[in-house]
Scaffold this active site. Structure first.
Site, short mmCIF file in Angstrom:
data_model
loop_
_atom_site.label_atom_id
_atom_site.label_comp_id
_atom_site.label_asym_id
_atom_site.label_seq_id
_atom_site.Cartn_x
_atom_site.Cartn_y
_atom_site.Cartn_z
N ARG A 105 0.83 -1.22 0.00
CA ARG A 105 0.00 0.00 0.00
C ARG A 105 0.86 1.26 0.00
O ARG A 105 0.42 2.30 -0.48
CB ARG A 105 -0.95 0.00 1.19
CG ARG A 105 -2.06 -1.01 1.01
CD ARG A 105 -3.05 -0.92 2.12
NE ARG A 105 -4.21 -1.72 1.81
CZ ARG A 105 -4.99 -2.28 2.72
NH1 ARG A 105 -4.73 -2.12 4.00
NH2 ARG A 105 -6.04 -2.98 2.36
N LYS B 231 -19.54 -17.23 -0.15
CA LYS B 231 -20.96 -17.04 0.14
C LYS B 231 -21.69 -16.28 -0.95
O LYS B 231 -21.25 -15.20 -1.36
CB LYS B 231 -21.10 -16.23 1.43
CG LYS B 231 -20.78 -17.00 2.67
CD LYS B 231 -20.98 -16.08 3.82
CE LYS B 231 -21.03 -16.73 5.16
NZ LYS B 231 -21.17 -15.68 6.18
N GLY C 291 -10.74 -8.64 -2.99
CA GLY C 291 -10.49 -9.75 -2.08
C GLY C 291 -9.66 -10.89 -2.61
O GLY C 291 -8.56 -10.68 -3.15
N GLY D 87 -12.98 -3.69 -0.45
CA GLY D 87 -14.36 -3.28 -0.19
C GLY D 87 -14.83 -2.20 -1.14
O GLY D 87 -15.99 -2.20 -1.60
P1 AMP Z 1 -14.89 -14.53 -0.66
O1 AMP Z 1 -14.16 -13.76 0.41
O2 AMP Z 1 -16.36 -14.58 -0.48
O3 AMP Z 1 -14.44 -14.18 -2.03
O4 AMP Z 1 -14.46 -16.04 -0.41
C1 AMP Z 1 -13.15 -16.49 -0.52
C2 AMP Z 1 -13.03 -17.79 0.21
O5 AMP Z 1 -13.92 -18.73 -0.35
C3 AMP Z 1 -11.65 -18.39 0.10
O6 AMP Z 1 -11.06 -18.40 1.37
C4 AMP Z 1 -11.90 -19.80 -0.41
O7 AMP Z 1 -11.15 -20.77 0.27
C5 AMP Z 1 -13.37 -20.01 -0.14
N1 AMP Z 1 -13.97 -21.00 -1.03
C6 AMP Z 1 -13.93 -21.02 -2.36
N2 AMP Z 1 -14.55 -22.10 -2.84
C7 AMP Z 1 -14.99 -22.80 -1.78
C8 AMP Z 1 -15.70 -24.01 -1.63
N3 AMP Z 1 -16.07 -24.73 -2.68
N4 AMP Z 1 -16.02 -24.41 -0.37
C9 AMP Z 1 -15.63 -23.68 0.70
N5 AMP Z 1 -14.96 -22.52 0.61
C10 AMP Z 1 -14.64 -22.08 -0.61
#
Ligand code: AMP
Length: 401
Positions: A32, A203, A359, A382
Site C-alpha cells: 500500500r 458465500k 479480495g 471493499g
Molecule cells: P470470498 O471472500 O467470499 O471471495 O471467499 C473467498 C473464500 O472462499 C476463500 O477463502 C476460499 O477458500 C473459499 N472458497 C472457495 N470455494 C470454496 C468451496 N467450494 N467451499 C468452501 N470454501 C470455498
C-alpha cells in the site's frame, strides 16, 4: 488532471491508505505504501511539498474492546523510516494529525519535503465524517489529492467531506486512485462485449448485489467457488456437505430467472473436485456438481467446468473477476482457480480488458505470479466491491461532483 498539474511551490495534502500490516514496529507488507509512490514522486519532482494523512486500524473501537491497548499501539510512526528509505529523503513526522505542531510543521515544509501525520482515526470525528474536523485538516494543504481508493467507499472526513473545502481545480485523484477509477469504469461503463464476469468465493449472500448489478451489464456470468452449491441445491441437486446457504435458495432461483429474462447466460460448474473433509490432506475425487455424494463436499471446480469456463473467458473482450473458484489456499484445491487465472491471462494477451478486483481473487493472482499479466489488479477490496454493486463511492463523488 493530476498528470497535467504543476505542483511547484504548492503544499499537497494527500489522503493515502497506509493501513499496512505492522508487527513489532516492522512493516511486513508495504504494497500500500509503494502503490502511493508514483503520486508522491511526481509532486516532489514538480517542486511541491507533501503532507500525508492516513488511517491505521480501528484504534478507538479496538481499545474499547481491549482496554490493555493504547493509542500508541495504532501509531503510523513505523512508516516514517520505511517511507524515508523508499523515497531516499528524511520524511518528517507530526504526532498528531491536528493542532499547532502539525500546522507549524506543514507550513514550514520546503519544496521536496514530506510530512507524515499521526493516525487520523485517533479522532472519532474522522469516521463520523465530521465537517469541522475535515475543515481543520483542509488547512494543512493548498491542494487536496485523494489517493486512497481502499477507503473511497467511506464518507469519512479525510476521504470525502474534506473535498468541499477546496475549489474544483485544487482537488483531484492521485495516480493510484485515477488508475482504479479508470479500470473500474472501463469494465462497468465502457465495456466491449462479450463481457464475462467471473464470480466466486464462499458465500452467495456477499455477492448478490454484484450479480444483480452485473445482470444489467454482462453477457455471461460464471459462478464458481462455494457459492455455486446454493444454486445447485436450489435447483434440486444433491450437494452433500458442500457449502450452502439454505436461507438463500429462493433468491438463487430468483437470480437465475432474472438472468434468463434479461438474456444473460449464467454458467455454473458442471463438475467439482470433491473431498471427504475440509482439509489439505482430505481424500479427493470428482463428481458432477449436482450429484455430490453424501459425506463429501465440493472444494474446487472440476475438469469439465474448467474447459467450459475457459472457452467462455477466451472469447470475451471484457473480463471482471471477483472471488476464487475453490479453496485455492490448499494445494489440492487450487487447480480450478489457477486454470481460470491462466485463461484470463490468455484472453488478456488476445486483447481483452481484464480487471481482477475485490479480495481473494487478487490474493490468487498474486499467489500464482500472474498479477502483471492481467490488465488491472485492484488494491481496493471493499471499495471495488461496492463499485461493482453499482454504488456511488463517496471518495469518488467528492472529487468528480
Ligand atoms: P470470498 O471472500 O467470499 O471471495 O471467499 C473467498 C473464500 O472462499 C476463500 O477463502 C476460499 O477458500 C473459499 N472458497 C472457495 N470455494 C470454496 C468451496 N467450494 N467451499 C468452501 N470454501 C470455498
Amino acid at each position: 488532471m493530476f498528470k497535467d498539474h504543476n505542483f511547484a511551490n504548492q503544499r499537497a495534502l494527500i489522503r493515502v491508505d497506509f493501513n499496512v500490516p505492522i508487527k513489532n514496529g516492522v512493516i511486513t507488507d508495504d504494497n500500500r505504501i509503494t502503490a502511493a509512490l508514483p503520486t508522491i514522486k511526481k509532486i516532489l519532482a514538480d517542486g511541491g511539498s507533501i503532507v500525508l494523512m492516513s488511517h491505521w486500524g480501528r484504534p478507538l473501537k479496538d481499545i474499547e474492546k481491549k482496554p490493555n491497548l493504547t493509542l500508541a499501539d495504532f501509531s503510523l510512526k513505523p512508516v516514517v523510516a520505511h517511507l524515508s528509505k523508499l523515497l531516499g529523503i528524511e520524511v518528517q513526522w507530526a504526532d498528531d494529525c491536528l493542532g499547532q505542531d502539525a500546522m507549524d510543521k506543514a507550513k514550514a515544509l520546503k519544496p521536496g519535503e514530506v510530512l507524515l501525520l499521526e493516525n487520523l482515526r485517533y479522532y472519532k470525528q474522522e469516521e463520523k465524517g465530521d465537517v469541522a474536523f475535515a475543515e481543520q485538516l483542509s488547512k494543512l494543504g493548498d491542494i487536496y489529492v485523494n489517493d486512497a481508493f481502499g477507503t473511497a467507499h467511506r464518507a469519512h472526513a479525510s476521504t470525502a467531506v474534506i473535498a468541499q473545502f477546496f475549489p474544483g481545480n485544487k482537488k483531484m485523484f492521485g495516480l493510484l486512485m485515477e488508475g482504479e477509477v479508470k479500470a473500474a469504469e472501463e469494465v462497468m461503463h465502457n465495456n466491449k462485449k462479450p463481457f464475462t464476469a467471473i464470480i466466486g468465493g464462499a458465500k452467495v449472500s456477499d455477492k448478490i448485489l454484484i450479480i444483480e448489478n452485473l445482470l444489467e451489464k454482462a453477457t455471461d456470468i460464471i459462478i464458481g467457488g462455494g457459492m455455486a452449491y446454493t444454486f445447485f441445491k436450489a435447483e434440486g441437486g444433491h450437494i452433500g456437505n458442500s457449502l450452502c446457504e439454505d436461507d438463500r435458495l429462493d433468491m438463487a432461483i430468483e437470480l437465475l430467472k432474472k438472468a434468463a429474462d434479461k438474456g444473460v447466460c449464467i454458467h455454473l460448474p458442471a463438475d467439482s473436485i470433491i473431498a471427504d473433509k475440509f482439509a489439505a490432506d482430505a481424500n479427493c475425487s470428482s463428481a458432477l456438481s449436482n450429484e455430490v455424494p453424501a459425506g463429501w463436499m465440493g472444494l474446487d471446480i472440476g475438469t469439465m467446468a474448467i474447459n467450459q469456463f475457459k472457452k467462455i473467458i477466451c472469447e470475451s473482450k471484457t473480463i471482471l473477476w471477483n472471488g476464487p473458484m475453490g479453496v485455492f489456499e490448499m494445494e489440492k484445491f487450487q487447480h480450478g482457480t489457477k486454470a481460470i487465472a491462466d485463461a484470463v491471462v490468455e484472453a488478456t494477451k488476445n486483447g481483452a480488458f481484464s480487471l481482477v478486483g475485490g479480495g481473494d481473487s487478487v490474493a490468487a493472482v498474486n499467489k500464482f505470479g500472474l498479477a502483471d499479466k492481467v490488465s488491472y489488479v485492484s488494491t481496493g477490496g471493499g471499495a471495488m466491491l461496492e463499485y461493482f454493486e453499482g454504488k456511488v463511492l463517496p471518495g469518488i463523488a467528492a472529487i468528480t461532483g
